[in-house]
Design a protein around this motif. Structure first.
Motif, PDB file in Angstrom:
ATOM      1  N   GLN A  70       0.950  -1.235  -0.065  1.00 40.75           N
ATOM      2  CA  GLN A  70       0.099   0.113   0.028  1.00 40.75           C
ATOM      3  C   GLN A  70       0.971   1.444  -0.226  1.00 40.75           C
ATOM      4  O   GLN A  70       1.865   1.451   0.893  1.00 40.75           O
ATOM      5  CB  GLN A  70      -0.828  -0.039   1.270  1.00 40.75           C
ATOM      6  N   LEU A  71       0.490   1.991  -0.827  1.00 42.95           N
ATOM      7  CA  LEU A  71       1.267   3.496  -1.191  1.00 42.95           C
ATOM      8  C   LEU A  71       0.388   4.621  -0.672  1.00 42.95           C
ATOM      9  O   LEU A  71      -0.647   4.611  -0.993  1.00 42.95           O
ATOM     10  CB  LEU A  71       1.578   3.715  -2.629  1.00 42.95           C
ATOM     11  N   PHE A  72       0.971   5.907  -0.226  1.00 47.33           N
ATOM     12  CA  PHE A  72       0.251   7.141   0.008  1.00 47.33           C
ATOM     13  C   PHE A  72       0.992   8.051  -0.633  1.00 47.33           C
ATOM     14  O   PHE A  72       2.117   8.018  -0.623  1.00 47.33           O
ATOM     15  CB  PHE A  72      -0.345   7.258   1.445  1.00 47.33           C
ATOM     16  N   GLY A  73       0.430   9.113  -1.357  1.00 48.75           N
ATOM     17  CA  GLY A  73       1.163  10.298  -1.594  1.00 48.75           C
ATOM     18  C   GLY A  73       0.135  11.129  -2.573  1.00 48.75           C
ATOM     19  O   GLY A  73      -1.329  10.558  -2.357  1.00 48.75           O
ATOM     20  N   ALA A  74       0.441  12.233  -3.178  1.00 51.83           N
ATOM     21  CA  ALA A  74      -0.626  12.924  -3.664  1.00 51.83           C
ATOM     22  C   ALA A  74      -0.068  13.296  -5.103  1.00 51.83           C
ATOM     23  O   ALA A  74      -0.524  14.237  -5.829  1.00 51.83           O
ATOM     24  CB  ALA A  74      -0.809  14.220  -2.864  1.00 51.83           C
ATOM     25  N   ASP A  75       0.831  12.638  -5.611  1.00 52.02           N
ATOM     26  CA  ASP A  75       1.454  12.706  -6.861  1.00 52.02           C
ATOM     27  C   ASP A  75       1.537  11.754  -7.666  1.00 52.02           C
ATOM     28  O   ASP A  75       2.126  10.866  -7.546  1.00 52.02           O
ATOM     29  CB  ASP A  75       2.836  13.437  -6.729  1.00 52.02           C
ATOM     30  N   GLY A  76       0.605  11.658  -8.802  1.00 57.31           N
ATOM     31  CA  GLY A  76       0.156  10.308  -9.448  1.00 57.31           C
ATOM     32  C   GLY A  76       1.560   9.725 -10.143  1.00 57.31           C
ATOM     33  O   GLY A  76       1.760   8.680 -10.114  1.00 57.31           O
ATOM     34  N   ASP A 135      -1.867  -1.183  -3.724  1.00 55.17           N
ATOM     35  CA  ASP A 135      -3.056  -0.503  -3.259  1.00 55.17           C
ATOM     36  C   ASP A 135      -2.843   0.868  -3.021  1.00 55.17           C
ATOM     37  O   ASP A 135      -1.698   1.094  -2.389  1.00 55.17           O
ATOM     38  CB  ASP A 135      -3.448  -1.288  -1.777  1.00 55.17           C
ATOM     39  N   ILE A 136      -3.776   1.723  -3.175  1.00 56.66           N
ATOM     40  CA  ILE A 136      -3.516   3.159  -2.937  1.00 56.66           C
ATOM     41  C   ILE A 136      -4.461   3.489  -1.773  1.00 56.66           C
ATOM     42  O   ILE A 136      -5.412   3.477  -1.664  1.00 56.66           O
ATOM     43  CB  ILE A 136      -3.817   3.868  -4.137  1.00 56.66           C
ATOM     44  N   ASN A 137      -3.663   4.284  -0.666  1.00 51.16           N
ATOM     45  CA  ASN A 137      -4.357   4.640   0.534  1.00 51.16           C
ATOM     46  C   ASN A 137      -4.954   6.057   0.262  1.00 51.16           C
ATOM     47  O   ASN A 137      -4.514   7.263   0.317  1.00 51.16           O
ATOM     48  CB  ASN A 137      -3.172   4.638   1.597  1.00 51.16           C
ATOM     49  N   ALA A 168      -5.088   7.900  -8.827  1.00 57.58           N
ATOM     50  CA  ALA A 168      -5.096   6.871  -9.168  1.00 57.58           C
ATOM     51  C   ALA A 168      -4.818   6.406 -10.756  1.00 57.58           C
ATOM     52  O   ALA A 168      -4.245   5.534 -11.136  1.00 57.58           O
ATOM     53  CB  ALA A 168      -6.729   6.620  -9.147  1.00 57.58           C
ATOM     54  N   SER A 169      -5.069   7.491 -11.583  1.00 59.29           N
ATOM     55  CA  SER A 169      -4.716   7.171 -13.061  1.00 59.29           C
ATOM     56  C   SER A 169      -3.205   7.028 -13.350  1.00 59.29           C
ATOM     57  O   SER A 169      -2.757   6.105 -13.801  1.00 59.29           O
ATOM     58  CB  SER A 169      -5.078   8.458 -13.568  1.00 59.29           C
ATOM     59  N   HIS A 177      -0.596  -2.593 -15.976  1.00 56.96           N
ATOM     60  CA  HIS A 177      -0.364  -3.837 -17.103  1.00 56.96           C
ATOM     61  C   HIS A 177       0.484  -4.778 -16.474  1.00 56.96           C
ATOM     62  O   HIS A 177       0.536  -5.839 -17.000  1.00 56.96           O
ATOM     63  CB  HIS A 177       0.204  -3.030 -18.240  1.00 56.96           C
ATOM     64  N   ILE A 178       0.937  -4.549 -15.396  1.00 58.69           N
ATOM     65  CA  ILE A 178       1.866  -5.252 -14.756  1.00 58.69           C
ATOM     66  C   ILE A 178       1.208  -6.268 -13.649  1.00 58.69           C
ATOM     67  O   ILE A 178       1.200  -7.498 -13.359  1.00 58.69           O
ATOM     68  CB  ILE A 178       3.245  -4.852 -14.117  1.00 58.69           C
ATOM     69  N   VAL A 179       0.702  -5.455 -12.748  1.00 60.05           N
ATOM     70  CA  VAL A 179      -0.161  -5.995 -11.582  1.00 60.05           C
ATOM     71  C   VAL A 179      -1.520  -5.177 -11.425  1.00 60.05           C
ATOM     72  O   VAL A 179      -1.428  -3.893 -11.804  1.00 60.05           O
ATOM     73  CB  VAL A 179       0.617  -6.165 -10.289  1.00 60.05           C
ATOM     74  N   PRO A 180      -2.542  -5.783 -10.760  1.00 64.97           N
ATOM     75  CA  PRO A 180      -3.482  -4.961 -10.564  1.00 64.97           C
ATOM     76  C   PRO A 180      -3.489  -3.811  -9.660  1.00 64.97           C
ATOM     77  O   PRO A 180      -2.522  -3.965  -8.578  1.00 64.97           O
ATOM     78  CB  PRO A 180      -4.784  -5.952  -9.979  1.00 64.97           C
ATOM     79  N   VAL A 181      -4.007  -2.784  -9.806  1.00 63.37           N
ATOM     80  CA  VAL A 181      -4.204  -1.626  -8.698  1.00 63.37           C
ATOM     81  C   VAL A 181      -5.532  -1.558  -7.987  1.00 63.37           C
ATOM     82  O   VAL A 181      -6.629  -1.747  -8.803  1.00 63.37           O
ATOM     83  CB  VAL A 181      -3.848  -0.357  -9.335  1.00 63.37           C
ATOM     84  N   THR A 182      -5.534  -1.377  -6.679  1.00 57.17           N
ATOM     85  CA  THR A 182      -6.743  -1.183  -5.968  1.00 57.17           C
ATOM     86  C   THR A 182      -6.636  -0.098  -5.094  1.00 57.17           C
ATOM     87  O   THR A 182      -5.509   0.677  -4.932  1.00 57.17           O
ATOM     88  CB  THR A 182      -6.940  -2.446  -5.106  1.00 57.17           C
ATOM     89  N   ALA A 183      -7.721   0.355  -4.429  1.00 56.92           N
ATOM     90  CA  ALA A 183      -7.695   1.549  -3.570  1.00 56.92           C
ATOM     91  C   ALA A 183      -8.246   1.387  -2.286  1.00 56.92           C
ATOM     92  O   ALA A 183      -9.353   0.442  -2.277  1.00 56.92           O
ATOM     93  CB  ALA A 183      -8.353   2.706  -4.550  1.00 56.92           C
TER      94      ALA A 183
END
Length: 330
Positions: free
Chosen positions: A70-76, A96-98, A126-127, A135-141
């Motif tokens: 799980q990652l957090f931040g504000a710069d996509g 996973d995005i926090n 998210a984008s 394209h490598i692994v799923p991304v969730t939130a």
């Protein structure tokens, strides 16, 4: 569809909790029946700077799979780069995005639940991650239902996250302003699950197998996430699975078995070198010991002594003494 979601499977997630769901505790919960793991959140900048302490938070074992970091931040864009680095190091099953953490030090950096107030930035984060590694692994939130009672916007946020490529969304049924007070709003969680096509995982006030069954039957969620209840009772995953299969609540875990797990957890923490030497490791475990012993007979004096433990031997002696005193009372 993520492979751990099927018609027959209703996955039980261990919620990511800072200072709690380290590699040792995840090992224990996996053995007791947790299906999907997520690491403690890691700061994007710590990953970009290859900070060793931050990298420790991404550690997991193959036995814990499927596991997400799980990652957090504000710069996509930066978060996308950080996600690539994590995948190069560790090859997690998903990122996973926090968007849910309510803690001030995260919110003040425009991370976690602060982005629920800024859906433009939330969408770009998210984008950015999905385009970099989707394209490598799923991304969730993971989100909360809103910033406060006046701005409950989880259904709208879920639509944004789905459009930006999130493969699943976990929702804690409280607002940021609630923290962990009050009841989780499962009505909103249910509305979100019905309004998007990706799996929604419900989180909040799941403390028993009956709670899991209730949410499975009364909402459209595809799984549940268990957090604080697991701190005191990691057996909840085993109990929930048994309840889902048989409709029966298993008997309480005996105190002796609880103490065996407590001492094993401490031993694993010391040997993991995560927290330093033995004394530092046991001191770091004190709050965990408090949670484990909540509800024990004679808990109050026991907790007072746990506040001062600093070695494995002290914990083993305390366990033996406590069990002996209970036998004497029988």
């Amino acid at each position: 569809m993520l492979p751990w979601f099927t018609d027959k499977q209703f996955p039980l997630y261990l919620a990511p909790m800072a200072g709690v769901t380290d590699v040792v505790f995840r090992t224990i919960c996996k053995e007791l029946g947790a299906d999907v793991m997520i690491t403690e959140f890691v700061a994007t900048e710590g990953i970009m700077q290859q900070d060793e302490r931050t990298r420790k938070y991404t550690e997991f074992t193959d036995e814990q799979r499927p596991v997400g970091v799980q990652l957090f931040g504000a710069d996509g864009a930066r978060m996308g780069e950080a996600a690539k680095k994590i995948i190069d190091w560790k090859q997690p099953d998903f990122i996973d995005i926090n968007f849910g953490c309510p803690v001030n030090k995260v919110v003040s950096k425009n991370g976690g639940s602060s982005l629920l107030k800024d859906c433009g930035t939330l969408a770009s984060v998210a984008s950015g991650v999905a385009k970099a590694v989707g394209h490598i692994v799923p991304v969730t939130a993971k989100i909360r239902i809103g910033w406060d009672e006046k701005s409950i916007n989880a259904p709208d946020v879920c639509h944004i996250l789905q459009e930006e490529g999130m493969q699943a969304i976990s929702i804690h049924g409280r607002t940021r302003s609630q923290g962990y007070r009050g009841e989780a709003n499962w009505q909103v969680i249910g509305e979100c699950a019905e309004s998007v096509s990706v799996p929604v995982i419900g989180n909040g006030d799941i403390a028993s197998g009956a709670d899991v069954k209730k949410r499975r039957e009364q909402t459209a969620v595809s799984g549940v996430m268990i957090g604080r209840a697991a701190m005191q009772n990691p057996w909840i995953f085993r109990e929930a699975k048994q309840y889902l299969e048989t409709g029966e609540t298993p008997p309480p875990v005996p105190i002796q078995e609880r103490w065996q797990l407590i001492t094993r957890h401490c031993d694993m923490a010391v040997n993991s070198n995560r927290y330093g030497n033995e004394r530092q490791s046991i001191m770091a475990m004190r709050s965990r010991l408090m949670a484990y012993c909540k509800g024990f007979p004679g808990a109050k004096p026991l907790r007072q002594r746990l506040c001062t433990v600093a070695s494995l031997m002290e914990i083993e002696d305390l366990a033996a003494e406590h069990l002996q005193s209970l036998r004497a009372e029988e």
